[in-house]
Design an enzyme around this catalytic site. Sequence first.
Site, short mmCIF file in Angstrom:
data_model
loop_
_atom_site.label_atom_id
_atom_site.label_comp_id
_atom_site.label_asym_id
_atom_site.label_seq_id
_atom_site.Cartn_x
_atom_site.Cartn_y
_atom_site.Cartn_z
N GLU A 1 -14.31 -40.79 10.54
CA GLU A 1 -12.95 -39.98 10.38
C GLU A 1 -12.42 -39.74 11.78
OE1 GLU A 1 -11.02 -40.02 8.06
OE2 GLU A 1 -12.32 -40.61 6.55
N GLN B 1 -5.75 -41.28 14.70
CA GLN B 1 -4.72 -42.13 15.58
C GLN B 1 -5.09 -43.40 16.12
OE1 GLN B 1 -1.37 -40.23 16.69
NE2 GLN B 1 -2.21 -40.03 14.51
N THR B 2 -6.14 -44.20 15.32
CA THR B 2 -6.76 -45.61 15.90
C THR B 2 -6.77 -46.27 14.69
OG1 THR B 2 -7.84 -44.18 17.35
CG2 THR B 2 -8.47 -46.57 17.14
N GLY C 1 -10.47 -44.71 23.58
CA GLY C 1 -9.29 -43.92 23.83
C GLY C 1 -9.56 -42.54 23.37
N TYR C 2 -8.82 -41.43 23.69
CA TYR C 2 -8.82 -40.07 23.36
C TYR C 2 -10.54 -39.78 23.31
CZ TYR C 2 -3.89 -39.92 21.68
OH TYR C 2 -2.85 -39.98 21.52
N TYR D 1 -7.18 -32.25 8.44
CA TYR D 1 -7.22 -33.45 7.92
C TYR D 1 -8.96 -33.86 7.69
CZ TYR D 1 -8.31 -38.39 7.41
OH TYR D 1 -8.50 -39.60 6.99
N ASP E 1 -2.81 -37.00 6.12
CA ASP E 1 -2.71 -37.87 7.44
C ASP E 1 -1.50 -38.34 7.52
OD1 ASP E 1 -2.73 -39.78 5.71
OD2 ASP E 1 -3.99 -41.31 6.98
N CYS F 1 7.41 -52.11 -2.07
CA CYS F 1 7.72 -51.54 -3.45
C CYS F 1 7.46 -52.13 -4.72
CB CYS F 1 9.14 -50.86 -3.30
SG CYS F 1 9.47 -49.52 -2.07
N CYS G 1 4.08 -51.72 -5.83
CA CYS G 1 3.46 -50.50 -5.68
C CYS G 1 2.89 -50.14 -7.23
CB CYS G 1 4.33 -49.42 -5.16
SG CYS G 1 3.83 -47.62 -5.11
#
Length: 351
Positions: free
Chosen positions: A39, A44-45, A83-84, A122, A140, A201, A204
Amino acid sequence: MKYQYTKEFRHNLVEWFNHEKRDLPWRHTSDPYKIWVSEVMLQQTRVDTVIPYYNRFLEKYPTIHDLAYAPQEELLKMWEGLGYYSRARNLQAGVKEVVEKYNSVVPDNRHDISKLKGVGPYTAGAILSIAYQKPEHAVDGNVMRVLSRVLHIEEDIAQPKTRRVFEEAVEMLIDEQHPGDFNQALMDLGAMICTPTSPKCLLCPVRDYCIAFNEGKADQLPVKSKKVKTKKVQFKVFAAVDEEGRYLIEKRPSEGLLADMWQFPMIEINENSLSEETLQQNYNVEISGYIDKELLEFKHIFSHLTWEMECMQVKVVQKMDLPENVLFLTLEQIRTLPMPVPMLKILNVLN
DNA sequence: AAATCGTGGAT
DNA sequence: TATCCAAGATT
């Protein structure tokens, strides 16, 4: 949504998930520690980016104890390119707290788990619902996009306060018998069907209950305000090598951008002074000549700024006192240090 | 609340 | 090329 429809909605959604869910590494475990790692990496990845990192990471740190006491330099090297980077340090701090305060058992309630470093609303809900089958929301970007369409919610999802609206929606809709599957189903639906552009859609499983689809407005949601564009900063970067083939290298400060990562010395271009002079003064070295004045030129785009890099290779003479966090190392030694992507680009053009 | 914090892929 | 954005958290 009317109450009598919520039951059908969650059933169709979870049933779809059971048949169509993606086969992902972290879906082969129920270990809360491993769910936690996944998680954090996924924040953001993209999934495709995370998979190889996740596999290498858990091979290196199979248990929560292995990660809790790993050397920070090694940890950052495992995270290199993802990253981050504060995520890695926060994860280790959180893991260490679990080992020392909770007897290595990840808390199973929102109150305690939310206090852990790097565990926000989250991630808390994701771990609780997926690893512990707790009926907790995990909102999220996917969930906000999907539910903004299903429930026709027009609040700006870029506004922090809007998240609460969707948390309440999930509390209303969630399948209390299969909360982890329900939450993951919303995310998989967002990733595979209810995509940002060109949502599929017609495929879906819950289009019958989707207000936006039935009003032909799926492509107009969610509402998201735009962000500012990146600021530009120009640097001269020096591959400064001594007579023994060792390069000047420095460790960045432990806070802020690319914290604790290593880099070649970079001087912001200033109208009033020569970068070469600044390098010699700041690092207490002497440039004795140029090897390649145009070694490499490129730009690197971060989320909020752009680095424009002009790199040159120079000969240097070491002096007595190097600043703290500054070293002369061989390329072989440098390759073992955690470096951000723009510095790896420079490293790649050196022999 | 708005900025900060990485990277690579899609459109 | 420009822009957006992807399983957010922290300050």
